[in-house]
Motif scaffolding. Structure first.
Motif, PDB file in Angstrom:
ATOM      1  N   ARG A   1      37.384  38.880  43.723  1.00 49.80           N
ATOM      2  CA  ARG A   1      36.314  38.402  44.940  1.00 49.80           C
ATOM      3  C   ARG A   1      36.559  38.175  45.861  1.00 49.80           C
ATOM      4  O   ARG A   1      34.932  38.274  47.061  1.00 49.80           O
ATOM      5  N   ILE A   2      37.253  38.757  46.890  1.00 48.46           N
ATOM      6  CA  ILE A   2      37.569  39.782  47.993  1.00 48.46           C
ATOM      7  C   ILE A   2      36.663  40.541  47.699  1.00 48.46           C
ATOM      8  O   ILE A   2      36.463  40.939  48.986  1.00 48.46           O
ATOM      9  N   ASN A   3      37.018  41.904  47.110  1.00 51.01           N
ATOM     10  CA  ASN A   3      35.934  43.266  46.772  1.00 51.01           C
ATOM     11  C   ASN A   3      35.381  43.181  45.112  1.00 51.01           C
ATOM     12  O   ASN A   3      36.122  43.787  45.278  1.00 51.01           O
ATOM     13  N   PRO A   4      33.959  42.543  45.306  1.00 49.28           N
ATOM     14  CA  PRO A   4      33.460  43.024  44.337  1.00 49.28           C
ATOM     15  C   PRO A   4      33.052  44.374  43.106  1.00 49.28           C
ATOM     16  O   PRO A   4      32.904  45.031  42.438  1.00 49.28           O
ATOM     17  N   LYS A   5      33.129  45.453  44.273  1.00 45.65           N
ATOM     18  CA  LYS A   5      32.995  46.073  43.851  1.00 45.65           C
ATOM     19  C   LYS A   5      33.946  47.624  43.209  1.00 45.65           C
ATOM     20  O   LYS A   5      34.063  48.065  42.484  1.00 45.65           O
TER      21      LYS A   5
END
Length: 363
Positions: free
Chosen positions: A336-340
């Motif tokens: 959720r914080i970094n979808p990458k």
């Protein structure tokens, strides 16, 4: 049976439906706990809640000195084997090196062995019913995993945690060197943030795979005795900053209880200790690798590094085994914080399912 089939369609990677506790409750043979300490107390508490009778406690012959534990005389394994023809062993300690793991595997071939999953911290028990309650999250994590190996490990660990059957662990185990070489791939220019630095063991690992070179290391270790060992290891090495503090979501003070070795943790009866967030320490600067092994405070540590994670996408190494919910909550939080991120799960040599970790990379 129909209910199990329906559930299998929801979580097809879970085969085990009977928990360790269900198996033990149905046992007619005497049940002996192997080991002492915090794990044994947690298991005894769970057995009592399930109405499971305990026949006794034993330890390896070389550790028995005529003492008692929780009101039970501690026997030698050889004494139990001589007195009881057939019995069930409940393992109540952790094994993290090959010779001890081999000893436990050999014991499982001689006697019925169950290794109940009890959380390192937090409450509740990891059962089949618990998985049903969190089926959506578990399925989400499974679907997010980046490779077949991660999905196999995830399934194996979940089935072990339900059943206590160590046969699930060996196929799920990956050597530490393979994890570093295939997933982390350290360079000679890393900015490494080590949360739960202990005595510097993870720093040693990093340097082993980066040929002893790095850009900068920031280490958090709240336990004073461990911190002393850490600073002795670091010595006067430049570009390593060590903080005697808890890794947290904000800068504050928290009660922290010192225990033996690695398992010091935040506790209501601890001494007030400084807590810092990674984002605060870095103050906008980047990190390239962040390791989190903070005895159940991983969620808060992730939030405390969320700006760094979102902006710089550092490779992450995060423990998933301290709390029951970690196995699904932490991967979903990071995604959720970094979808990458691509998410991987690996389990290193350990009984029970400790050293089950999430590895997140953008490569």
């Amino acid at each position: 049976m129909q209910n199990n089939q329906q559930t299998g369609a929801v979580l097809p990677f879970i085969q085990e439906t009977r928990s360790s506790w269900d198996k033990l409750k149905e046992e007619q043979r005497p049940i002996f706990i192997y080991g002492m300490g915090d794990g044994a107390i947690k298991i005894m508490t769970a057995m009592k809640s399930y109405g499971i009778p305990l026949a006794g406690i034993f330890a390896s012959d070389e550790f028995v000195r005529g003492h008692s534990f929780e009101g039970y005389r501690v026997h030698k394994l050889s004494e139990v084997e001589e007195a009881v023809e057939d019995f069930v062993i409940v393992l109540a300690f952790a094994a993290g090196f090959q010779s001890l793991v081999d000893k436990i595997v050999a014991l499982s071939q001689k006697h019925t062995l169950i290794v109940p999953d009890v959380p390192v911290t937090g409450g509740g028990l990891f059962t089949y019913e618990y998985c049903l309650e969190h089926a959506e999250e578990l399925q989400q994590v499974y679907d997010l995993l980046a490779d077949d190996a991660s999905r196999r490990v995830y399934a194996g660990i979940l089935n072990f945690k339900i059943s206590g059957n160590i046969d699930y662990l060996t196929p799920a185990t990956t050597p530490k060197a393979e994890i570093y070489k295939e997933l982390i791939r350290p360079t000679t220019n890393e900015i490494f943030v080590d949360l739960g630095a202990y005595n510097g063991d993870s720093i040693r690992e990093l340097l082993e795979f980066s040929r002893g070179k790095f850009n900068r290391i920031i280490a958090f270790e709240p336990d004073k005795k461990n911190f002393k060992k850490l600073t002795k290891f670091i010595g006067h090495t430049p570009a390593i900053d060590a903080y005697n503090c808890v890794a947290w979501c904000v800068d504050t003070e928290l009660p922290f209880a010192t225990k033996a070795g690695r398992q010091s943790a935040i506790s209501s009866d601890g001494n007030m200790t400084q807590a810092r967030s990674v984002d605060s320490i870095l103050d906008g600067e980047r990190a390239t690798i962040i390791k989190m092994d903070v005895e159940g405070a991983e969620r808060e540590a992730i939030w405390g590094a969320s700006r760094t994670i979102a902006r710089y996408s550092p490779r992450l190494m995060v423990s998933l085994y301290h709390r029951n919910e970690d196995i699904f909550e932490l991967p979903l939080l990071i995604q959720r914080i970094n979808p990458k991120y691509k998410l991987y799960i690996r389990h290193q040599l350990y009984i029970p399912a400790w050293e089950t970790n999430l590895y997140a990379t953008v490569e």
